[in-house]
Scaffold this motif. Structure first.
Motif, PDB file in Angstrom:
ATOM      1  N   LEU A   1      -1.463  -9.697  -9.361  1.00  0.00           N
ATOM      2  CA  LEU A   1      -1.732  -8.260  -9.320  1.00  0.00           C
ATOM      3  C   LEU A   1      -0.605  -7.467  -9.970  1.00  0.00           C
ATOM      4  CD1 LEU A   1      -2.986  -7.792  -5.633  1.00  0.00           C
ATOM      5  CD2 LEU A   1      -4.302  -8.509  -7.635  1.00  0.00           C
ATOM      6  N   ILE A   2      -0.972  -6.302 -10.502  1.00  0.00           N
ATOM      7  CA  ILE A   2      -0.013  -5.358 -11.064  1.00  0.00           C
ATOM      8  C   ILE A   2      -0.039  -4.088 -10.226  1.00  0.00           C
ATOM      9  CG2 ILE A   2       0.722  -4.078 -13.099  1.00  0.00           C
ATOM     10  CD1 ILE A   2       0.739  -7.104 -13.507  1.00  0.00           C
ATOM     11  N   PHE A   3       1.139  -3.641  -9.807  1.00  0.00           N
ATOM     12  CA  PHE A   3       1.289  -2.394  -9.083  1.00  0.00           C
ATOM     13  C   PHE A   3       2.203  -1.456  -9.858  1.00  0.00           C
ATOM     14  CE2 PHE A   3       0.294  -5.475  -5.773  1.00  0.00           C
ATOM     15  CZ  PHE A   3      -0.569  -4.792  -4.931  1.00  0.00           C
ATOM     16  N   LYS A   4       2.114  -0.162  -9.547  1.00  0.00           N
ATOM     17  CA  LYS A   4       3.011   0.830 -10.122  1.00  0.00           C
ATOM     18  C   LYS A   4       3.745   1.534  -8.980  1.00  0.00           C
ATOM     19  CE  LYS A   4       1.621   3.250 -13.652  1.00  0.00           C
ATOM     20  NZ  LYS A   4       0.879   4.240 -14.469  1.00  0.00           N
ATOM     21  N   ARG A   5       5.038   1.680  -9.137  1.00  0.00           N
ATOM     22  CA  ARG A   5       5.853   2.369  -8.125  1.00  0.00           C
ATOM     23  C   ARG A   5       5.590   3.862  -8.175  1.00  0.00           C
ATOM     24  NH1 ARG A   5       8.043   4.084  -4.070  1.00  0.00           N
ATOM     25  NH2 ARG A   5      10.282   4.081  -3.641  1.00  0.00           N
ATOM     26  N   VAL A   6       5.302   4.446  -7.001  1.00  0.00           N
ATOM     27  CA  VAL A   6       5.078   5.899  -6.917  1.00  0.00           C
ATOM     28  C   VAL A   6       5.912   6.453  -5.775  1.00  0.00           C
ATOM     29  CG1 VAL A   6       2.778   5.903  -7.959  1.00  0.00           C
ATOM     30  CG2 VAL A   6       3.012   5.511  -5.512  1.00  0.00           C
ATOM     31  N   LEU A   7       6.512   7.593  -6.009  1.00  0.00           N
ATOM     32  CA  LEU A   7       7.354   8.224  -4.982  1.00  0.00           C
ATOM     33  C   LEU A   7       6.532   9.147  -4.094  1.00  0.00           C
ATOM     34  CD1 LEU A   7      10.490   9.059  -7.148  1.00  0.00           C
ATOM     35  CD2 LEU A   7      10.084   7.050  -5.716  1.00  0.00           C
TER      36      LEU A   7
ATOM     37  N   SER B   1       0.816  -1.218   0.000  1.00  0.00           N
ATOM     38  CA  SER B   1       0.000   0.000   0.000  1.00  0.00           C
ATOM     39  C   SER B   1       0.850   1.269   0.000  1.00  0.00           C
ATOM     40  CB  SER B   1      -0.936   0.005   1.217  1.00  0.00           C
ATOM     41  OG  SER B   1      -0.186  -0.061   2.430  1.00  0.00           O
ATOM     42  N   GLU B   2       2.042   1.210   0.554  1.00  0.00           N
ATOM     43  CA  GLU B   2       2.902   2.396   0.647  1.00  0.00           C
ATOM     44  C   GLU B   2       3.974   2.359  -0.434  1.00  0.00           C
ATOM     45  OE1 GLU B   2       4.470   2.992   4.509  1.00  0.00           O
ATOM     46  OE2 GLU B   2       2.521   2.844   5.518  1.00  0.00           O
ATOM     47  N   GLY B   3       3.987   3.398  -1.267  1.00  0.00           N
ATOM     48  CA  GLY B   3       4.973   3.482  -2.321  1.00  0.00           C
ATOM     49  C   GLY B   3       4.555   2.798  -3.613  1.00  0.00           C
ATOM     50  N   PHE B   4       3.331   2.266  -3.617  1.00  0.00           N
ATOM     51  CA  PHE B   4       2.817   1.600  -4.806  1.00  0.00           C
ATOM     52  C   PHE B   4       1.384   2.051  -5.084  1.00  0.00           C
ATOM     53  CE2 PHE B   4       5.957  -1.277  -3.043  1.00  0.00           C
ATOM     54  CZ  PHE B   4       6.696  -1.643  -4.146  1.00  0.00           C
ATOM     55  N   GLU B   5       1.017   1.996  -6.333  1.00  0.00           N
ATOM     56  CA  GLU B   5      -0.349   2.270  -6.769  1.00  0.00           C
ATOM     57  C   GLU B   5      -0.888   1.017  -7.454  1.00  0.00           C
ATOM     58  OE1 GLU B   5      -1.746   4.636 -10.611  1.00  0.00           O
ATOM     59  OE2 GLU B   5      -1.062   5.997  -9.021  1.00  0.00           O
ATOM     60  N   PHE B   6      -2.049   0.556  -7.006  1.00  0.00           N
ATOM     61  CA  PHE B   6      -2.638  -0.633  -7.611  1.00  0.00           C
ATOM     62  C   PHE B   6      -3.107  -0.314  -9.029  1.00  0.00           C
ATOM     63  CE2 PHE B   6      -6.622  -3.165  -8.265  1.00  0.00           C
ATOM     64  CZ  PHE B   6      -5.993  -4.380  -8.517  1.00  0.00           C
ATOM     65  N   VAL B   7      -2.735  -1.167  -9.977  1.00  0.00           N
ATOM     66  CA  VAL B   7      -3.090  -0.957 -11.377  1.00  0.00           C
ATOM     67  C   VAL B   7      -4.228  -1.861 -11.796  1.00  0.00           C
ATOM     68  CG1 VAL B   7      -2.262  -1.056 -13.772  1.00  0.00           C
ATOM     69  CG2 VAL B   7      -0.755  -0.214 -11.953  1.00  0.00           C
ATOM     70  N   GLN B   8      -4.050  -3.175 -11.634  1.00  0.00           N
ATOM     71  CA  GLN B   8      -5.112  -4.097 -12.021  1.00  0.00           C
ATOM     72  C   GLN B   8      -4.839  -5.492 -11.485  1.00  0.00           C
ATOM     73  OE1 GLN B   8      -3.875  -3.994 -16.472  1.00  0.00           O
ATOM     74  NE2 GLN B   8      -4.998  -5.921 -16.261  1.00  0.00           N
ATOM     75  N   GLU B   9      -5.900  -6.275 -11.456  1.00  0.00           N
ATOM     76  CA  GLU B   9      -5.802  -7.692 -11.127  1.00  0.00           C
ATOM     77  C   GLU B   9      -5.900  -8.494 -12.415  1.00  0.00           C
ATOM     78  OE1 GLU B   9      -7.948 -11.004  -8.211  1.00  0.00           O
ATOM     79  OE2 GLU B   9      -8.955  -9.114  -8.664  1.00  0.00           O
ATOM     80  N   LEU B  10      -4.982  -9.427 -12.600  1.00  0.00           N
ATOM     81  CA  LEU B  10      -5.022 -10.270 -13.789  1.00  0.00           C
ATOM     82  C   LEU B  10      -5.976 -11.436 -13.535  1.00  0.00           C
ATOM     83  CD1 LEU B  10      -1.221 -10.401 -14.703  1.00  0.00           C
ATOM     84  CD2 LEU B  10      -2.953  -8.757 -15.443  1.00  0.00           C
ATOM     85  N   PRO B  11      -6.737 -11.842 -14.545  1.00  0.00           N
ATOM     86  CA  PRO B  11      -7.711 -12.927 -14.346  1.00  0.00           C
ATOM     87  C   PRO B  11      -7.030 -14.248 -14.039  1.00  0.00           C
ATOM     88  CG  PRO B  11      -7.524 -12.354 -16.670  1.00  0.00           C
ATOM     89  CD  PRO B  11      -6.742 -11.323 -15.925  1.00  0.00           C
ATOM     90  N   THR B  12      -7.535 -14.936 -13.015  1.00  0.00           N
ATOM     91  CA  THR B  12      -7.031 -16.258 -12.645  1.00  0.00           C
ATOM     92  C   THR B  12      -8.214 -17.197 -12.480  1.00  0.00           C
ATOM     93  OG1 THR B  12      -7.097 -15.695 -10.286  1.00  0.00           O
ATOM     94  CG2 THR B  12      -5.018 -15.303 -11.458  1.00  0.00           C
ATOM     95  N   PRO B  13      -7.996 -18.493 -12.610  1.00  0.00           N
ATOM     96  CA  PRO B  13      -9.103 -19.451 -12.440  1.00  0.00           C
ATOM     97  C   PRO B  13      -9.706 -19.355 -11.050  1.00  0.00           C
ATOM     98  CG  PRO B  13      -7.186 -20.501 -13.427  1.00  0.00           C
ATOM     99  CD  PRO B  13      -6.735 -19.159 -12.976  1.00  0.00           C
ATOM    100  N   SER B  14     -11.027 -19.482 -10.952  1.00  0.00           N
ATOM    101  CA  SER B  14     -11.718 -19.438  -9.668  1.00  0.00           C
ATOM    102  C   SER B  14     -12.436 -20.762  -9.432  1.00  0.00           C
ATOM    103  CB  SER B  14     -12.715 -18.287  -9.626  1.00  0.00           C
ATOM    104  OG  SER B  14     -13.709 -18.446 -10.615  1.00  0.00           O
ATOM    105  N   PHE B  15     -12.777 -20.999  -8.171  1.00  0.00           N
ATOM    106  CA  PHE B  15     -13.511 -22.216  -7.829  1.00  0.00           C
ATOM    107  C   PHE B  15     -14.496 -21.886  -6.721  1.00  0.00           C
ATOM    108  CE2 PHE B  15      -9.741 -22.087  -5.151  1.00  0.00           C
ATOM    109  CZ  PHE B  15     -10.257 -22.329  -3.884  1.00  0.00           C
TER     110      PHE B  15
END
Length: 236
Positions: free
Chosen positions: A230-236, A203-217
């Motif tokens: 998950l994909i995050f982006k580094r933010v200062l 949560s600190e120093g990163f920005e959430f970008v998106q969740e990649l689809p994975t199999p569910s059950f």
């Protein structure tokens, strides 16, 4: 160093409550969190590769690489500097190179893993990929200015370390921050942590970008997934 769980096909991120999903409780210690386990594993895989050419197990399966590559092909330029954290047998580096990425580095703290990855890359005639023996938690500032960092199971292994998993997780987050450029991307695939837990951890120093689809059950009236990606982006 790549990890699923003691039983790779039995892991799942299914939780009863929102509190459970978003908590950051440590798991019990496991041999999967030790360097000795991974050195022995990759030594065996290295010998097998030299004997019969089998690269060994791809943790989380080939689809775990494919889903990240689908995102990268739409987002990441071919000249981006890419770091594979805990490269294991180097299979992800091979796939990245086949997708046209040219500035690739893989690291692992297991000497046998590094030797195996180099052998696998050489067999594919990929001689311009860098593989280093290095502990990501103690890299002394050697890793920096990467456009993309990729983790497929390494954070899971650190979380299972019998000695000091709590401190290891903190060091890991800082190491990712240090390795990435500002606005650089971090792609993490985890078998042990849910989306909510990863969002809290990064949560600190990163920005959430998106969740990649994975199999569910579904089980017991609840829905879960075997992995979180998950994909995050580094933010200062």
């Amino acid at each position: 160093m790549e990890v699923a769980t003691e039983s790779p096909h039995g892991c799942g991120n299914i939780s009863d409550t929102e509190e459970d999903r978003d908590s950051d409780t440590d798991f019990g210690p496991s041999k999967l969190g030790t360097k000795e386990y991974w050195e022995a594993t990759y030594q065996n895989e290295l010998e097998t590769f030299k004997d019969v050419g089998d690269v060994g197990e791809i943790w989380f399966g080939e689809e775990s690489m494919t889903r990240v590559l689908r995102w990268m092909d739409k987002t990441i330029p071919e000249n981006a500097a890419i770091l594979d954290i805990g490269t294991g047998n180097g299979a992800f580096l091979v796939e990245l190179a086949k997708h046209g990425y040219k500035n690739l580095t893989g690291i692992d703290y297991s000497p046998a893993s590094v030797e195996l990855a180099r052998n696998v890359l050489q067999a594919e005639d990929l001689t311009d990929v860098t593989v280093k023996e290095m502990d990501f938690l103690n890299c002394q500032g050697e890793l920096k200015d990467f456009d993309v960092c990729i983790d497929k199971g390494t954070f899971d292994a650190i979380s299972l370390n019998p000695e000091n998993a709590k401190e290891g997780k903190k060091l890991y987050v800082q190491a990712v921050k240090d390795a990435l450029k500002d606005r650089g991307f971090f792609a993490i695939t985890s078998c042990n942590w849910t989306k909510g837990q990863l969002l809290n951890r990064f949560s600190e120093g990163f920005e959430f970008v998106q969740e990649l689809p994975t199999p569910s059950f579904q089980f017991g009236g609840k829905t879960g997934s075997s992995v979180a990606a998950l994909i995050f982006k580094r933010v200062l």
